[in-house]
Scaffold this active site. Sequence first.
Site, PDB file in Angstrom:
ATOM      1  N   ASP A 196      -0.261 -18.438   2.109  1.00 48.46           N
ATOM      2  CA  ASP A 196      -1.253 -19.400   1.609  1.00 48.46           C
ATOM      3  C   ASP A 196      -1.479 -20.513   2.631  1.00 48.46           C
ATOM      4  OD1 ASP A 196       1.422 -19.850   1.031  1.00 48.46           O
ATOM      5  OD2 ASP A 196       1.045 -21.115  -0.704  1.00 48.46           O
ATOM      6  N   TYR A 210       0.822  -1.215   0.000  1.00 50.85           N
ATOM      7  CA  TYR A 210       0.000   0.000   0.000  1.00 50.85           C
ATOM      8  C   TYR A 210       0.857   1.265   0.000  1.00 50.85           C
ATOM      9  CZ  TYR A 210      -4.267  -2.660   1.199  1.00 50.85           C
ATOM     10  OH  TYR A 210      -5.341  -3.521   1.202  1.00 50.85           O
ATOM     11  N   LYS A 269       5.661 -14.402   2.337  1.00 48.94           N
ATOM     12  CA  LYS A 269       5.622 -15.233   1.129  1.00 48.94           C
ATOM     13  C   LYS A 269       7.032 -15.206   0.559  1.00 48.94           C
ATOM     14  CE  LYS A 269       3.513 -17.629  -2.069  1.00 48.94           C
ATOM     15  NZ  LYS A 269       3.127 -19.027  -1.804  1.00 48.94           N
ATOM     16  N   ASP A 305     -10.122 -10.447   7.030  1.00 43.96           N
ATOM     17  CA  ASP A 305     -11.500 -10.695   6.573  1.00 43.96           C
ATOM     18  C   ASP A 305     -11.853 -12.168   6.789  1.00 43.96           C
ATOM     19  OD1 ASP A 305     -11.977  -8.075   5.768  1.00 43.96           O
ATOM     20  OD2 ASP A 305     -12.977  -8.705   3.912  1.00 43.96           O
ATOM     21  N   ASP A 320      -4.586  -7.798   5.527  1.00 41.30           N
ATOM     22  CA  ASP A 320      -5.925  -7.311   5.170  1.00 41.30           C
ATOM     23  C   ASP A 320      -6.812  -8.491   4.775  1.00 41.30           C
ATOM     24  OD1 ASP A 320      -7.915  -5.409   4.636  1.00 41.30           O
ATOM     25  OD2 ASP A 320      -7.433  -5.440   2.504  1.00 41.30           O
TER      26      ASP A 320
END
Length: 352
Positions: free
Chosen positions: A220, A136, A187, A248, A244
Site C-alpha cells: 500500500d 495465482y 504485506k 498497471d 500485477d
Amino acid sequence: MKTYQLAAVPGDGIGVEVIAAGLQVLEALSQHLGGFAFEVTHYPWDSAYYLKHGHYIPEGGLAQLKQADAIFFGAVGSQQVPDHISLWGLRLPICQGFDQYANVRPARVLPGVKSPLHNGEAIDWVIVRENSEGEYSGSGGRVHQGLPIEVATEVSTFTRVGVERIHRFAFELARSRPAKHLTLVTKSNAQRHGMVLWDEVFAEVAKDYPDVRTTRELVDAVTTTMVLKPAQLDVIVATNLHADILSDLAAALSGSLGIAPTANLNPERSFPSMFEPIHGSAFDITGKGVANPIATFWTAALMLEHLGEPAAARHLMQAIEAVTASGLHTPDLGGTATTAQVTDAVIELLRR
Ligand code: ATP
C-alpha cells in the site's frame, strides 16, 4: 544467418491488431539489419476457438509451442467467455507450463509522452513480478455452491524455491542497472506467513549482493512512493498479484497502458519465454484501428534482447522513441494517429 522460430499467439481483441503490427516491424527490422530472420507459426487460439472447440490450447498444443525460440502473445479476454476461464485457458497454462517465473515489466516515460505526474520523467523502473505461484497458484475451491453456507477459498502458496529464485533474478537485474537499487514489496505486517517468508529469503539472498542497495516497502505504501517520489524507485520485486496491480499503475503513470511491455521469462531457457504487451483485449477500441502498437513494439525489443540480438533491440527502441517524440500518437496518448500510421512511421525509421 540465424533464423528464429517465433510462435505468434495474437488471441483476442486488439491483441490481433497489435501482434500483426509487431510482426510487420520485426520483418522490416530483419530485412534492414540482416543477420537474422523470423519463421513465424501462427496459433489461432482465441476465445472464438474456445467457444467452438471447448478449449483454447488443443491436445499437444503446448508441445508444439515448446519448439519455438520465443512466443509473441497479444491478449486474451472476450465478452463471451468469463475472464477466469480465458486467463486460465490460455495465458496461465503457457506461463506456468513453461515455468516462466520471472515477469519483467519496465516502465519509463517515452520521449514526447506526457505522464499524469508533474515529475514523471523520474520514472525509470523495472517491476519484477513473481509469475509462477503466490496468489495465482490456483489452489482453493468452492463448496455448497449457491447455498447460504457456500464457502470459497483462494490459497496463496509460496515455496522457498519459488521465492528464492525470483529474488535472485531481481538482484541480478538490479545489479545490471546504474542505480543498483532493489525494493522489496510485500504485506508482511498483515500476511504473516507467506509474506514473512518473502522478507526472510530476501534478506538471505541480499548477502550475496552487497553492491545492491535494498529497501523494503509495504504494497500500500509503495503506491504513494510511485506517485509522489518516483525517483526513489529502481527495480521492484513483488508477488504475482501485487506486482500485477503495481504494473498497471506504473503503465498509467508512464502515460498509457498502450505503451507498457512485458516479458515472461524462463531464465534457465529450458522453455521458450513469452513476450506480450501488458494491456488486455480492450473491447472498447477493437476493430477501430486505433490501438496503440507501441507496447507491442517495446515488447518486441525485449524479445530481441532475450534472443541475443541487442543491436536490433536498440535500433528498434530508437525508432520507437523517435516516433513517440515526433508527436504521432494514438488516441490513448491524446493524438489522432491510427495503429497503421504509427506502425508505418516506425518501419520507415527502421529502414533509414
Ligand atoms: P484485460 O481484462 O484482459 O486486462 P481489459 O479490456 O479489461 O483487458 P485492457 O485491455 O487492459 O482492459 O485496457 C483497459 C483500457 O485501456 C481499454 O479499454 C482501452 O481503452 C485502453 N487500452 C489498453 N490498451 C490499449 C492500447 N494498446 N491502445 C489504446 N488503448 C488501450
